[in-house]
Scaffold this motif. Structure first.
Motif, mmCIF file in Angstrom:
data_model
loop_
_atom_site.group_PDB
_atom_site.id
_atom_site.type_symbol
_atom_site.label_atom_id
_atom_site.label_comp_id
_atom_site.label_asym_id
_atom_site.label_seq_id
_atom_site.Cartn_x
_atom_site.Cartn_y
_atom_site.Cartn_z
ATOM 1 N N UNK A 1 19.227 54.122 19.521
ATOM 2 C CA UNK A 1 20.653 54.051 19.169
ATOM 3 C C UNK A 1 21.262 52.837 19.888
ATOM 4 N N UNK A 2 21.801 51.892 19.111
ATOM 5 C CA UNK A 2 22.375 50.672 19.699
ATOM 6 C C UNK A 2 23.895 50.642 19.591
ATOM 7 N N UNK A 3 24.517 51.816 19.448
ATOM 8 C CA UNK A 3 25.974 51.872 19.286
ATOM 9 C C UNK A 3 26.668 51.745 20.640
ATOM 10 N N UNK A 4 27.991 51.919 20.638
ATOM 11 C CA UNK A 4 28.781 51.693 21.845
ATOM 12 C C UNK A 4 28.444 52.682 22.965
ATOM 13 N N UNK A 5 27.949 53.892 22.630
ATOM 14 C CA UNK A 5 27.633 54.865 23.674
ATOM 15 C C UNK A 5 26.461 54.413 24.537
ATOM 16 N N UNK A 6 25.691 53.440 24.041
ATOM 17 C CA UNK A 6 24.529 52.952 24.784
ATOM 18 C C UNK A 6 24.828 51.674 25.562
ATOM 19 N N UNK A 7 26.085 51.271 25.584
ATOM 20 C CA UNK A 7 26.449 50.082 26.357
ATOM 21 C C UNK A 7 26.900 50.419 27.774
ATOM 22 N N UNK A 8 26.901 51.704 28.117
ATOM 23 C CA UNK A 8 27.305 52.111 29.458
ATOM 24 C C UNK A 8 26.302 51.584 30.485
ATOM 25 N N UNK A 9 26.764 50.892 31.544
ATOM 26 C CA UNK A 9 25.823 50.346 32.533
ATOM 27 C C UNK A 9 25.554 51.307 33.684
ATOM 28 N N UNK A 10 24.298 51.329 34.121
ATOM 29 C CA UNK A 10 23.893 52.019 35.340
ATOM 30 C C UNK A 10 23.037 51.050 36.147
ATOM 31 N N UNK A 11 23.475 50.790 37.389
ATOM 32 C CA UNK A 11 22.786 49.820 38.248
ATOM 33 C C UNK A 11 22.641 48.489 37.527
ATOM 34 N N UNK A 12 23.729 48.048 36.901
ATOM 35 C CA UNK A 12 23.866 46.748 36.250
ATOM 36 C C UNK A 12 23.127 46.647 34.926
ATOM 37 N N UNK A 13 22.335 47.645 34.564
ATOM 38 C CA UNK A 13 21.557 47.592 33.324
ATOM 39 C C UNK A 13 22.126 48.584 32.321
#
Length: 443
Positions: free
Chosen positions: A245-257
């Motif tokens: 899934x490449x939608x906006x919900x997958x743009x959340x960063x954790x440890x800069x990634x």
């Protein structure tokens, strides 16, 4: 002359010497006897300047080169090598300022080393990219100084280079090595006990002590007049798909990634393991519409195609369309397959909207929904709350954590496999799930 002045830089020691000379002239106002010695110091200072100019601006000077790998591995430390050749006959001190790509947002690169005359020296530094794409290095600036240290000569090596940052092939090779070396447990991978007989027929062979009597082939036994048993091998060539899934919900960063990059790194490592297990591997990415699609194949060279496709995968700011995904899977994936769906749900209501599509996919395929635990909320919920606002924040964090567990139960009740994982543990947990499914014969 213009070239000379462009390459001429004044070192801090020059200003220290000027300060001392100025103080000496000030003191000579009250002590006239030292006035002449101060002028001698000024002449010596000027002489040292001329000597250093003649030293630094003679001969071939310094040669430098930046050596980059063919590609960088995303989210991993990558090595950059600097080679320096001192063409002077004397030792020099070199200040190196490398112009790093804008993606690193690092403008304080500084390295000082000393090189003996007519010698070569190298040093390395590490960079950690957190975005895929093209990274452009600028100029390599070197400032040389002699033992006098009043002036510096600037060398600019127009060594502008470009390197592409691919999904984490270092992580992929790590798990590949561990799989070959039979040390998967060292990386957190579990050994799953095989349940039942989920294997393909290979051949009929003579019975030897220790063979399972349940596998005796009575027809072959009657023909040969000796006990014969069926021999089985692990099922191979089973289709496995990574669906990202490449939608906006997958743009959340954790440890800069970003979450999507965690999913991409995991999909690459997982695909490599599945190909090593002789399964067929495919790839789908989607958001508001279907993006890249690679049909499931078992060729070893197919991993390069998967790598290039993952490199070019782009995230979108739009909502994902699970209805379009379900229709695409129904149309294109006709054989029963293992589908590893990398997505994220933050609210139970968002999961409920997609459940009908997920259930429709799970009717014909083994669907594993992989979504992420918010580790920052976990830290907040496990901390000690003393004030009313802290208690309020902790309660909300615990509610979000409970919602994640509730989502897992909702999916499992409908026969959908799940993996709820911290982003940094995604690869290990995904491979564990794959091994479990293979061992249980669910596919």
């Amino acid at each position: 002359m213009i070239k000379f002045f462009k390459s001429l830089y004044i070192a801090p020691r020059f200003f220290y010497a000027l300060t001392l000379l100025s103080l000496a002239f000030l003191v000579s106002f009250w002590q006239p006897a030292i006035y002449g010695f101060v002028w001698l110091a000024v002449l010596a200072f000027a002489l040292f300047l001329l000597i250093e100019i003649s030293m630094l601006w003679s001969g071939k000077g310094l040669q430098a080169k930046r050596v980059l790998p063919e590609k960088f591995s995303n989210s991993d430390p990558n090595e950059v090598l600097i080679q320096l050749d001192n063409k002077y006959a004397f030792a020099i001190g070199v200040v190196i300022i490398d112009e790093l790509p804008v993606q690193f947002q690092k403008r304080d690169f500084f390295k000082f080393i000393t090189i003996k005359g007519k010698q070569r020296q190298t040093f390395q530094y590490m960079v950690r990219p957190v975005e895929r794409g093209e990274y452009r290095f600028g100029k390599l600036n070197c400032y040389t100084a002699s033992i006098i240290g009043l002036l510096r000569k600037r060398y600019i090596f127009d060594n502008e280079q470009e390197v592409k940052v691919y999904p984490s092939f270092i992580q992929m090779k790590k798990y590949d090595f561990l799989a070959i070396d039979n040390r998967l447990s060292m990386a957190g991978l579990k050994k799953i006990r095989r349940i039942g007989q989920t294997m393909e027929f290979e051949q009929i062979k003579d019975y030897v002590i220790g063979d399972d009597v349940r596998n005796v082939n009575w027809k072959a036994t009657a023909k040969r007049g000796a006990l014969m048993v069926n021999q089985y091998q692990d099922e191979k060539m089973q289709p496995v798909y990574n669906i990202i899934d490449t939608s906006r919900v997958m743009k959340m960063p954790f440890k800069e990634l970003k979450l999507v990059d965690y999913a991409i790194n995991s999909a690459l490592a997982f695909s490599n393991i599945a190909l090593k297990k002789n399964d067929k591997v495919g790839l789908i990415d989607f958001s508001h519409k279907i993006g890249n699609y690679l049909p499931a194949l078992a060729k070893k060279t197919y991993l390069n195609t998967i790598l290039d496709t993952l490199y070019n995968t782009k995230t979108q700011f739009l909502d994902s369309d699970f209805g379009a995904l379900q229709a695409f899977v129904k149309q294109r994936i006709t054989h029963r397959s293992l589908l590893m769906l990398y997505t994220n749900f933050e609210h139970v209501s968002s999961l409920h909207r997609q459940l009908p599509y997920l259930q429709a996919i799970a009717k014909k395929h083994v669907l594993v929904v992989v979504f992420f635990e918010n580790t920052e909320l976990r830290v907040l919920s496990e901390g000690e709350a003393t004030t009313i606002p802290e208690i309020y924040d902790q309660t909300i964090a615990q509610q979000f954590q409970f919602d994640k567990k509730l989502m897992v139960r909702e999916l499992q009740k409908r026969g959908i496999q799940t993996v709820l994982t911290a982003p940094e543990d995604l690869t290990v947990n995904t491979i564990n799930k794959y091994l479990e499914i293979k061992a249980r014969g669910l596919l």
